[in-house]
Design a protein around this motif. Sequence first.
Motif, PDB file in Angstrom:
ATOM      1  N   MET A 156       0.853  -1.172   0.000  1.00  0.00           N
ATOM      2  CA  MET A 156       0.000   0.000   0.000  1.00  0.00           C
ATOM      3  C   MET A 156       0.895   1.230   0.000  1.00  0.00           C
ATOM      4  O   MET A 156       1.826   1.326   0.804  1.00  0.00           O
ATOM      5  CB  MET A 156      -0.900   0.017   1.238  1.00  0.00           C
ATOM      6  N   VAL A 157       0.634   2.152  -0.907  1.00  0.00           N
ATOM      7  CA  VAL A 157       1.353   3.418  -0.974  1.00  0.00           C
ATOM      8  C   VAL A 157       0.438   4.464  -0.346  1.00  0.00           C
ATOM      9  O   VAL A 157      -0.666   4.705  -0.826  1.00  0.00           O
ATOM     10  CB  VAL A 157       1.679   3.791  -2.431  1.00  0.00           C
ATOM     11  N   LYS A 158       0.869   5.087   0.764  1.00  0.00           N
ATOM     12  CA  LYS A 158      -0.016   5.954   1.534  1.00  0.00           C
ATOM     13  C   LYS A 158       0.606   7.324   1.779  1.00  0.00           C
ATOM     14  O   LYS A 158       1.798   7.433   2.065  1.00  0.00           O
ATOM     15  CB  LYS A 158      -0.334   5.307   2.891  1.00  0.00           C
ATOM     16  N   ALA A 159      -0.226   8.347   1.690  1.00  0.00           N
ATOM     17  CA  ALA A 159       0.209   9.686   2.074  1.00  0.00           C
ATOM     18  C   ALA A 159       0.365   9.721   3.589  1.00  0.00           C
ATOM     19  O   ALA A 159      -0.564   9.394   4.322  1.00  0.00           O
ATOM     20  CB  ALA A 159      -0.823  10.715   1.626  1.00  0.00           C
ATOM     21  N   ALA A 160       1.556  10.091   4.060  1.00  0.00           N
ATOM     22  CA  ALA A 160       1.809  10.087   5.504  1.00  0.00           C
ATOM     23  C   ALA A 160       0.890  11.042   6.251  1.00  0.00           C
ATOM     24  O   ALA A 160       0.541  10.805   7.404  1.00  0.00           O
ATOM     25  CB  ALA A 160       3.265  10.446   5.780  1.00  0.00           C
ATOM     26  N   ALA A 161       0.473  12.118   5.599  1.00  0.00           N
ATOM     27  CA  ALA A 161      -0.388  13.111   6.247  1.00  0.00           C
ATOM     28  C   ALA A 161      -1.851  12.937   5.874  1.00  0.00           C
ATOM     29  O   ALA A 161      -2.677  13.775   6.204  1.00  0.00           O
ATOM     30  CB  ALA A 161       0.076  14.518   5.861  1.00  0.00           C
ATOM     31  N   GLY A 162      -2.183  11.839   5.199  1.00  0.00           N
ATOM     32  CA  GLY A 162      -3.548  11.627   4.711  1.00  0.00           C
ATOM     33  C   GLY A 162      -4.494  11.156   5.783  1.00  0.00           C
ATOM     34  O   GLY A 162      -4.140  10.992   6.946  1.00  0.00           O
ATOM     35  N   LYS A 183       1.671   9.192  -8.220  1.00  0.00           N
ATOM     36  CA  LYS A 183       0.283   9.632  -8.098  1.00  0.00           C
ATOM     37  C   LYS A 183      -0.037  10.039  -6.655  1.00  0.00           C
ATOM     38  O   LYS A 183      -0.612  11.096  -6.406  1.00  0.00           O
ATOM     39  CB  LYS A 183      -0.655   8.500  -8.542  1.00  0.00           C
ATOM     40  N   VAL A 184       0.338   9.185  -5.703  1.00  0.00           N
ATOM     41  CA  VAL A 184       0.044   9.466  -4.294  1.00  0.00           C
ATOM     42  C   VAL A 184       0.834  10.679  -3.811  1.00  0.00           C
ATOM     43  O   VAL A 184       0.294  11.534  -3.096  1.00  0.00           O
ATOM     44  CB  VAL A 184       0.334   8.228  -3.418  1.00  0.00           C
ATOM     45  N   ARG A 185       2.080  10.769  -4.213  1.00  0.00           N
ATOM     46  CA  ARG A 185       2.901  11.902  -3.772  1.00  0.00           C
ATOM     47  C   ARG A 185       2.330  13.230  -4.271  1.00  0.00           C
ATOM     48  O   ARG A 185       2.230  14.204  -3.515  1.00  0.00           O
ATOM     49  CB  ARG A 185       4.333  11.732  -4.256  1.00  0.00           C
ATOM     50  N   ALA A 186       1.930  13.264  -5.548  1.00  0.00           N
ATOM     51  CA  ALA A 186       1.354  14.486  -6.118  1.00  0.00           C
ATOM     52  C   ALA A 186       0.050  14.848  -5.414  1.00  0.00           C
ATOM     53  O   ALA A 186      -0.207  16.017  -5.100  1.00  0.00           O
ATOM     54  CB  ALA A 186       1.128  14.302  -7.610  1.00  0.00           C
ATOM     55  N   PHE A 187      -0.767  13.830  -5.157  1.00  0.00           N
ATOM     56  CA  PHE A 187      -2.041  14.061  -4.464  1.00  0.00           C
ATOM     57  C   PHE A 187      -1.793  14.593  -3.055  1.00  0.00           C
ATOM     58  O   PHE A 187      -2.458  15.538  -2.612  1.00  0.00           O
ATOM     59  CB  PHE A 187      -2.841  12.754  -4.397  1.00  0.00           C
ATOM     60  N   ALA A 188      -0.839  14.001  -2.349  1.00  0.00           N
ATOM     61  CA  ALA A 188      -0.541  14.402  -0.973  1.00  0.00           C
ATOM     62  C   ALA A 188      -0.035  15.845  -0.917  1.00  0.00           C
ATOM     63  O   ALA A 188      -0.423  16.614  -0.026  1.00  0.00           O
ATOM     64  CB  ALA A 188       0.481  13.461  -0.362  1.00  0.00           C
ATOM     65  N   GLU A 189       0.795  16.221  -1.852  1.00  0.00           N
ATOM     66  CA  GLU A 189       1.301  17.587  -1.876  1.00  0.00           C
ATOM     67  C   GLU A 189       0.176  18.578  -2.135  1.00  0.00           C
ATOM     68  O   GLU A 189       0.113  19.655  -1.533  1.00  0.00           O
ATOM     69  CB  GLU A 189       2.396  17.724  -2.938  1.00  0.00           C
ATOM     70  N   ARG A 190      -0.731  18.192  -3.032  1.00  0.00           N
ATOM     71  CA  ARG A 190      -1.830  19.079  -3.401  1.00  0.00           C
ATOM     72  C   ARG A 190      -2.865  19.192  -2.282  1.00  0.00           C
ATOM     73  O   ARG A 190      -3.344  20.283  -1.966  1.00  0.00           O
ATOM     74  CB  ARG A 190      -2.498  18.562  -4.677  1.00  0.00           C
ATOM     75  N   MET A 191      -3.211  18.063  -1.659  1.00  0.00           N
ATOM     76  CA  MET A 191      -4.295  18.053  -0.675  1.00  0.00           C
ATOM     77  C   MET A 191      -3.840  18.379   0.748  1.00  0.00           C
ATOM     78  O   MET A 191      -4.565  19.013   1.503  1.00  0.00           O
ATOM     79  CB  MET A 191      -4.979  16.679  -0.676  1.00  0.00           C
ATOM     80  N   GLY A 193      -0.406  19.403   1.561  1.00  0.00           N
ATOM     81  CA  GLY A 193       0.784  20.227   1.656  1.00  0.00           C
ATOM     82  C   GLY A 193       1.996  19.471   2.143  1.00  0.00           C
ATOM     83  O   GLY A 193       2.974  20.059   2.598  1.00  0.00           O
ATOM     84  N   ASP A 194       1.946  18.146   2.065  1.00  0.00           N
ATOM     85  CA  ASP A 194       3.033  17.287   2.543  1.00  0.00           C
ATOM     86  C   ASP A 194       3.077  16.052   1.648  1.00  0.00           C
ATOM     87  O   ASP A 194       2.161  15.239   1.651  1.00  0.00           O
ATOM     88  CB  ASP A 194       2.778  16.885   3.990  1.00  0.00           C
ATOM     89  N   GLY A 195       4.144  15.916   0.882  1.00  0.00           N
ATOM     90  CA  GLY A 195       4.252  14.817  -0.070  1.00  0.00           C
ATOM     91  C   GLY A 195       4.884  13.557   0.488  1.00  0.00           C
ATOM     92  O   GLY A 195       5.206  12.636  -0.271  1.00  0.00           O
ATOM     93  N   SER A 196       5.072  13.476   1.793  1.00  0.00           N
ATOM     94  CA  SER A 196       5.691  12.292   2.397  1.00  0.00           C
ATOM     95  C   SER A 196       4.849  11.045   2.138  1.00  0.00           C
ATOM     96  O   SER A 196       3.623  11.070   2.276  1.00  0.00           O
ATOM     97  CB  SER A 196       5.860  12.483   3.909  1.00  0.00           C
ATOM     98  N   VAL A 197       5.545   9.947   1.793  1.00  0.00           N
ATOM     99  CA  VAL A 197       4.861   8.713   1.406  1.00  0.00           C
ATOM    100  C   VAL A 197       5.351   7.546   2.261  1.00  0.00           C
ATOM    101  O   VAL A 197       6.544   7.393   2.520  1.00  0.00           O
ATOM    102  CB  VAL A 197       5.096   8.406  -0.091  1.00  0.00           C
TER     103      VAL A 197
END
Length: 455
Positions: A156-162, A183-191, A193-197
Amino acid sequence: MIESLLVANRGEIARRIIRTAKRLGIRTIAVHSEADADLPFVSEADEAVLVGPPNPALSYRNTEAILAAAKATGAQAIHPGYGFLSENAEFARTVEASGLIWVGPDADAITAMGDKINARNLMAAAGVPVAPGTTDPAADLDAAVTAAAEIGYPVMVKAAAGGGGMGMGVAVDEAALRTEYDKVRAFAERMFGDGSVLIERYFPRVRHVEVQILGLADGRVVALGERECSVQRRNQKLVEESPSPAVSPELRVRLLAAAVRAGEAVGYRNAGTVECLLVPRQRDSEGDVPGSEEFFFLEMNTRLQVEHPVTEYVYGIDLVEEQLRVASGLAPTFDPDALTPAGHAIEMRINAEDPKRFLPGPGVVTTWVEPSGVGVRVDSGYTEGNTVTPFYDSLMAKLIISGATRDEVLGRAKEAVAGFQVVGPKNNLPFFAELLDNEEFRSGAYDTGIVSRMR
């Protein structure tokens, strides 16, 4: 007890909080956007303040406007409900720095649990089982590939701040990982503000079970049973029930003890939920293998959950009242050493969405008829004549059914779904009618893939 309370939310949860506050004699203040001016929660509060236009960033997430409303109305405390600002540590700090009472866990606990990687590491140190995964963010794609090879596919690839089922993807091999990581990194940065995965082992057949915890004013943390949350679409819950039909008495002891350790590890106060993945028990030629059930920490929600009513029925308590008592420094209404759960409860989320593809379908409510009867409760945010707008979550109401046994609850649920009439917005009531006739669901032996198998 708190004497005046501003509810920094909308819809059904705002009505839910206002209802308990009024019963306790607490003056209530609602904040609302221009789009929500005619909704029931606005008129049911003792006072209401317009805080901005429909865009939630300019209204329900507008911290300056909400704090100004609290000051103008003389509010003593703020209850954030769920969503919006409920897990915003900076807002919690600002509320307390302003001399107001924050009805929720302190900002440090929110911060500690808000980052999935940090939360995993804290839980592991506290002796709470965690799934195999990275202990630090995968800094780049190469690091993610290396980690996945060590963990083993699928991952599972997960946004750390999601949170809330957002910012996740499954990779069955390296090629898929390369796509999902970006995909997840871009989404996390956009939603967020943190692209950590985070890279974590993925279990294809798993159940989603969570434990309700309550951190008391005296420092103790208690567990109020578990909830089964495996009926999901796009990793977001549709149905919850308590107790879980998958949890044996032996597993329940381990699960609840782990949840208490999780809360104690961060000095938790107020209501929260420890979410876990449950790998169903293994079987051999002689049947179930004792002790073979595994569970892993998923995340902690540092707020009141949408599905809290099922716990309220099973334990005979009002969780919003308990939240207010903790925030006021008061003892709970129950004896923490003599918790006695009884019966069964199921909650269905009535959403303004297509019952097949689950796509949003807002509109004007021309008919709204709620079911009633023994063991039937409806927590709704709308009524006839209101408009479900596209600006917010599609949740219109929660249908909660309780009874002595799961079979009794299922029978009552079928009647209640049939008696719930909503005309105007699209709604998912037909899906629940289908689910309640589904043999896999009725047996209790379902997992998070049940909705996809029904489609």
